[in-house]
Design a protein around this motif. Structure first.
Motif, PDB file in Angstrom:
ATOM      1  N   ARG A   1       0.838  -1.207   0.000  1.00 58.88           N
ATOM      2  CA  ARG A   1       0.000   0.000   0.000  1.00 58.88           C
ATOM      3  C   ARG A   1       0.867   1.249   0.000  1.00 58.88           C
ATOM      4  O   ARG A   1       1.777   1.376   0.821  1.00 58.88           O
ATOM      5  CB  ARG A   1      -0.930  -0.024   1.208  1.00 58.88           C
ATOM      6  CG  ARG A   1      -1.824  -1.248   1.222  1.00 58.88           C
ATOM      7  CD  ARG A   1      -2.644  -1.318   2.482  1.00 58.88           C
ATOM      8  NE  ARG A   1      -3.634  -0.248   2.547  1.00 58.88           N
ATOM      9  CZ  ARG A   1      -4.343   0.043   3.630  1.00 58.88           C
ATOM     10  NH1 ARG A   1      -4.162  -0.644   4.737  1.00 58.88           N
ATOM     11  NH2 ARG A   1      -5.224   1.015   3.603  1.00 58.88           N
TER      12      ARG A   1
ATOM     13  N   ARG B   1      -6.186   2.208  -2.468  1.00 59.52           N
ATOM     14  CA  ARG B   1      -5.659   1.369  -1.392  1.00 59.52           C
ATOM     15  C   ARG B   1      -4.620   2.090  -0.530  1.00 59.52           C
ATOM     16  O   ARG B   1      -3.978   1.478   0.306  1.00 59.52           O
ATOM     17  CB  ARG B   1      -4.980   0.125  -1.979  1.00 59.52           C
ATOM     18  CG  ARG B   1      -5.896  -0.791  -2.709  1.00 59.52           C
ATOM     19  CD  ARG B   1      -6.775  -1.540  -1.722  1.00 59.52           C
ATOM     20  NE  ARG B   1      -7.587  -2.518  -2.410  1.00 59.52           N
ATOM     21  CZ  ARG B   1      -8.782  -2.240  -2.925  1.00 59.52           C
ATOM     22  NH1 ARG B   1      -9.284  -1.034  -2.826  1.00 59.52           N
ATOM     23  NH2 ARG B   1      -9.492  -3.178  -3.522  1.00 59.52           N
TER      24      ARG B   1
ATOM     25  N   PRO C   1      -0.314  -2.154   9.420  1.00 57.98           N
ATOM     26  CA  PRO C   1      -1.644  -2.524   8.954  1.00 57.98           C
ATOM     27  C   PRO C   1      -2.594  -2.701  10.125  1.00 57.98           C
ATOM     28  O   PRO C   1      -3.072  -3.789  10.395  1.00 57.98           O
ATOM     29  CB  PRO C   1      -1.396  -3.853   8.242  1.00 57.98           C
ATOM     30  CG  PRO C   1      -0.234  -4.441   8.966  1.00 57.98           C
ATOM     31  CD  PRO C   1       0.609  -3.288   9.454  1.00 57.98           C
TER      32      PRO C   1
ATOM     33  N   LYS D   1      -7.592  -5.078   0.893  1.00 57.51           N
ATOM     34  CA  LYS D   1      -6.527  -4.072   0.877  1.00 57.51           C
ATOM     35  C   LYS D   1      -5.229  -4.619   0.295  1.00 57.51           C
ATOM     36  O   LYS D   1      -4.307  -3.865   0.026  1.00 57.51           O
ATOM     37  CB  LYS D   1      -6.301  -3.541   2.297  1.00 57.51           C
ATOM     38  CG  LYS D   1      -7.409  -2.608   2.755  1.00 57.51           C
ATOM     39  CD  LYS D   1      -7.249  -2.193   4.196  1.00 57.51           C
ATOM     40  CE  LYS D   1      -8.367  -1.221   4.578  1.00 57.51           C
ATOM     41  NZ  LYS D   1      -8.458  -1.029   6.045  1.00 57.51           N
ATOM     42  N   SER D   2      -5.143  -5.928   0.138  1.00 58.87           N
ATOM     43  CA  SER D   2      -3.953  -6.512  -0.475  1.00 58.87           C
ATOM     44  C   SER D   2      -4.033  -6.526  -1.992  1.00 58.87           C
ATOM     45  O   SER D   2      -3.031  -6.770  -2.669  1.00 58.87           O
ATOM     46  CB  SER D   2      -3.747  -7.953   0.019  1.00 58.87           C
ATOM     47  OG  SER D   2      -3.438  -7.958   1.389  1.00 58.87           O
TER      48      SER D   2
ATOM     49  N   SER E   1      -1.049  -6.312   1.836  1.00 59.73           N
ATOM     50  CA  SER E   1      -1.138  -5.337   2.929  1.00 59.73           C
ATOM     51  C   SER E   1      -0.323  -5.705   4.156  1.00 59.73           C
ATOM     52  O   SER E   1      -0.077  -4.851   5.004  1.00 59.73           O
ATOM     53  CB  SER E   1      -2.604  -5.190   3.340  1.00 59.73           C
ATOM     54  OG  SER E   1      -3.065  -6.390   3.937  1.00 59.73           O
TER      55      SER E   1
END
Lengths: 243, 409
Positions: free
Chosen positions: A11, A113, A208, B220-221, B256
């Motif tokens: 990300r 993202r 994360p 999110k990955s 992520s």
């Protein structure tokens, strides 16, 4: 059957400096100290990025004096960033800088993202243009609302009120907090704050970790790490009061 | 008695690459369960929970495990007194009753866990210590439903392999901070379940093939929502639990870094009565034609991602609001800067829903009435108006793009 072949991606974490390059920054070596502080912070920032491969740390810098302009326009992986010196001269178009910043915090170009960006505003004076309009434009962007917004005041002429407006509401109670402008009174304390923002904050923003949305904490986008020691703390020894 | 409508429910949680590196536990939990109610009625349950990763939530790995366990018990309690045929009662349970029951059970469970900890933790229990999200999918022989709170995602996959979001966390408002999510630990928690509650009769969704429930680490990955949907569309073909576990490990490693959980179930295909003879004849005919070179396979043009998205939404109008509401900010940006539409339309596969909004702005969309109504409301809320061309009533899409009228299925 092989696992689905789709594009996976770490990300992006956008880290953006907003640097005051007005004429007053030339006095007492402030501009030189800022250039040196940023340059010296890069290896540490790159190390934090290496330790957190799930975040892709991308650095940009916006300078403002008579006008606001990109100093590092392309989001640059921190490992590849070669810092060119900023130069001082002119007035303080801080409002225009915030409007320019708002332009890159739209989706697109911001990736859906992306991690909450880290925005660091550094100034030694007062805006000479329409700061309120610039801030309003910036804060209309959802990514600006989600961002970790930090401000460093160089010396005692910096307008702490506008820097606080950039950060957001002041936390209750007194004392030092990253939710207040960080006051750097010499090259050493400036370097410590820049180092802190580019390593400790970047490390925290890279994690994360989802967190619970509680009422009344809308301006704490990530749990911020402790501040480094400064001259305001009598037990510290970070050099003389210069600015 | 086993529910014949659903096959192979499975769930898997894998520790995130970042947590592994930092020596932290996996804060995700997941489960599948088969529950038996009155008269041997069977209900399958999928659950995923995601513990908050911040230092304040240092027992969220326990919180997520307890959330799944207590959800299973709460659903079993409801099943014991509520026939599966009573869909009205189940709809109410999903929207409110189950929320209250799970939250109460979870709070009792974390209190008990807190009390048993050795050495005794200092101070009173703060629920945020165990804070987590929770997503539930209930699979009955004639319907399916979902509920919960937090940033989990639910994707429906059709027989043709297209996937669409059925439920995602609605925006927490303009002041919502970075990675913030709703949580079981919030006092207002039960009220947050309502918007995520859905119940769908299977008879109304003949094309539904599978449901894929996942924690936010999976989405999110993926590089984009299109990749996430593609992943969900393909993952249902995995047969081995080991493949799923290895795949999830790859997702977090290359993505992520967050913990990742996925739970899914396939719908039982109804037996085809005419298959043997008809298929054999077709196969024989096609083979013969191919051999003599008479079969020419036209290359199908790539599906228009916007049209695929539109069809998916119109096929199940209950999804429209859930999908469009989180796009308010994007709509406002489009209104302020119409040039953004060109960027979205240049690569519609990256963000099909964004491209759909861009087309609606340009008046080049022929939505079904339900989608049109929602788009108009969204544009109105954003202070704008959907262009008239997109509202022309004489340019309706083919019947297949519209939801069937009530009673027509």
């Amino acid at each position: 059957m092989p696992f689905p072949n789709v594009r996976l991606s770490n990300r992006p974490l956008h880290f953006i400096y907003l640097c005051d390059c007005s004429g007053s920054m030339a006095a007492q070596g402030k501009m030189q100290a800022l250039n040196q502080a940023i340059r010296q912070s890069l290896p540490g920032m790159a190390e934090v990025a290496r330790e957190n491969p799930e975040a892709r740390v991308l650095v940009r810098a916006l300078r403002f004096a008579d006008r606001a302009d990109w100093h590092v326009q392309e989001p640059t992986p921190v490992q590849q960033l070669q810092w060119r010196d900023l130069e001082a001269g002119g007035i303080t178009a801080m409002g225009e800088a915030l409007e320019r910043l708002a332009g890159v915090l739209q989706s697109p170009p911001m990736e859906e993202r992306a991690l909450p960006p880290v925005l660091v505003l550094i100034s030694d004076g007062q805006p000479t243009d329409d700061f309120e309009t610039g801030l309003a434009t910036l804060m209309r962007q959802p990514w600006a609302q989600k961002a970790v917004r930090l401000a460093i005041a160089l010396g005692h002429d910096a307008d702490l009120e506008v820097l606080q407006q950039f950060i957001g509401p002041e936390p209750p109670g007194g004392g030092r907090s990253p939710r207040r402008p960080l006051q750097a009174s010499n090259a050493t304390s400036l370097a410590r704050y820049i180092q802190w923002a580019s390593t400790a904050v970047v490390g925290a923003a890279s994690m994360p970790a989802s967190r619970v949305q509680e009422q009344g904490d809308s301006n704490v986008n990530i749990p911020l790490p402790d501040l480094p020691p400064t001259l305001l703390d009598p037990t510290d020894d970070v050099g003389p009061l210069v600015w | 008695m086993v529910s014949s409508a659903w096959l192979a429910p499975r769930a898997c949680s894998v520790i995130g690459a970042a947590h592994r590196r930092q020596g932290k536990p996996c804060q995700d939990a997941s489960l599948t369960a088969q529950l038996t109610g009155q008269g041997g009625q069977t209900l399958q349950l999928l659950a995923v929970a995601d513990g908050h990763g911040s230092s304040r939530s240092w027992l969220s790995d326990r919180g997520s495990a307890l959330a799944c366990r207590e959800a299973e018990r709460a659903v079993a309690e409801v099943l014991a007194v509520t026939p599966l045929e009573d869909t009205t009662a189940w709809e109410t349970w999903l929207a409110s009753g189950l929320a209250a029951a799970v939250q109460r059970r979870w709070r009792e469970a974390i209190a008990a866990d807190w009390k048993q900890r050795k050495p005794n933790p200092p101070g009173p229990l703060e629920p945020v210590t165990y804070g987590c999200t929770l997503g539930l999918v209930l699979l009955a022989p004639r319907w399916w439903g979902c509920t919960g709170l937090g940033d989990w995602d639910l994707v429906a996959v059709t027989e043709k392999g297209s996937a669409s979001l059925v439920s995602e966390e609605p925006s927490l408002g303009p002041q919502a901070s970075g990675e913030a999510t709703a949580s079981l630990c919030l006092p207002e928690g039960p009220a947050l379940w309502g918007p995520r509650a859905q119940l769908h009769p299977l008879a109304a969704q003949p094309q539904l093939r599978a449901l894929v429930l996942s924690t936010d680490g999976v989405r999110k990955s993926c590089a984009s929502d299109a990749d996430f949907l593609a992943l969900c569309g393909q993952v249902i073909a995995l047969r081995s639990p080991q493949e799923l576990e290895e795949g999830l490990a790859q997702i977090t490693r290359q993505g992520s870094g967050d913990d990742v959980s996925l739970a899914m179930a396939l719908r039982q295909r109804p037996p085809s009565r005419r298959w043997p003879l008809a298929a054999a004849l077709l196969l024989a005919g096609a083979t013969t034609l191919a051999v003599v070179g008479l079969v020419r396979r036209p290359t199908a043009p790539p599906a228009d991602p916007v049209l695929v998205q539109q069809r998916a939404l119109c096929a199940d109008p209950s999804r429209i609001r859930a999908n469009l509401t989180p796009r308010r900010a994007q709509l406002q940006q489009l209104r302020r800067d119409p040039s953004l539409a060109a960027q979205l339309l240049a690569a519609p596969q990256n963000d099909p829903l964004g491209a759909l909004l861009a087309r609606s702005q340009r008046g080049s969309l022929n939505p079904c009435p339900a989608l049109e109504q929602q788009l108009m409301a969204l544009w109105r809320d954003a202070g704008g108006k959907m262009p008239a061309a997109a509202q022309r009533s004489n340019e309706r899409p083919p019947a297949g793009d519209r939801p069937a009228a009530p009673g027509s299925r």
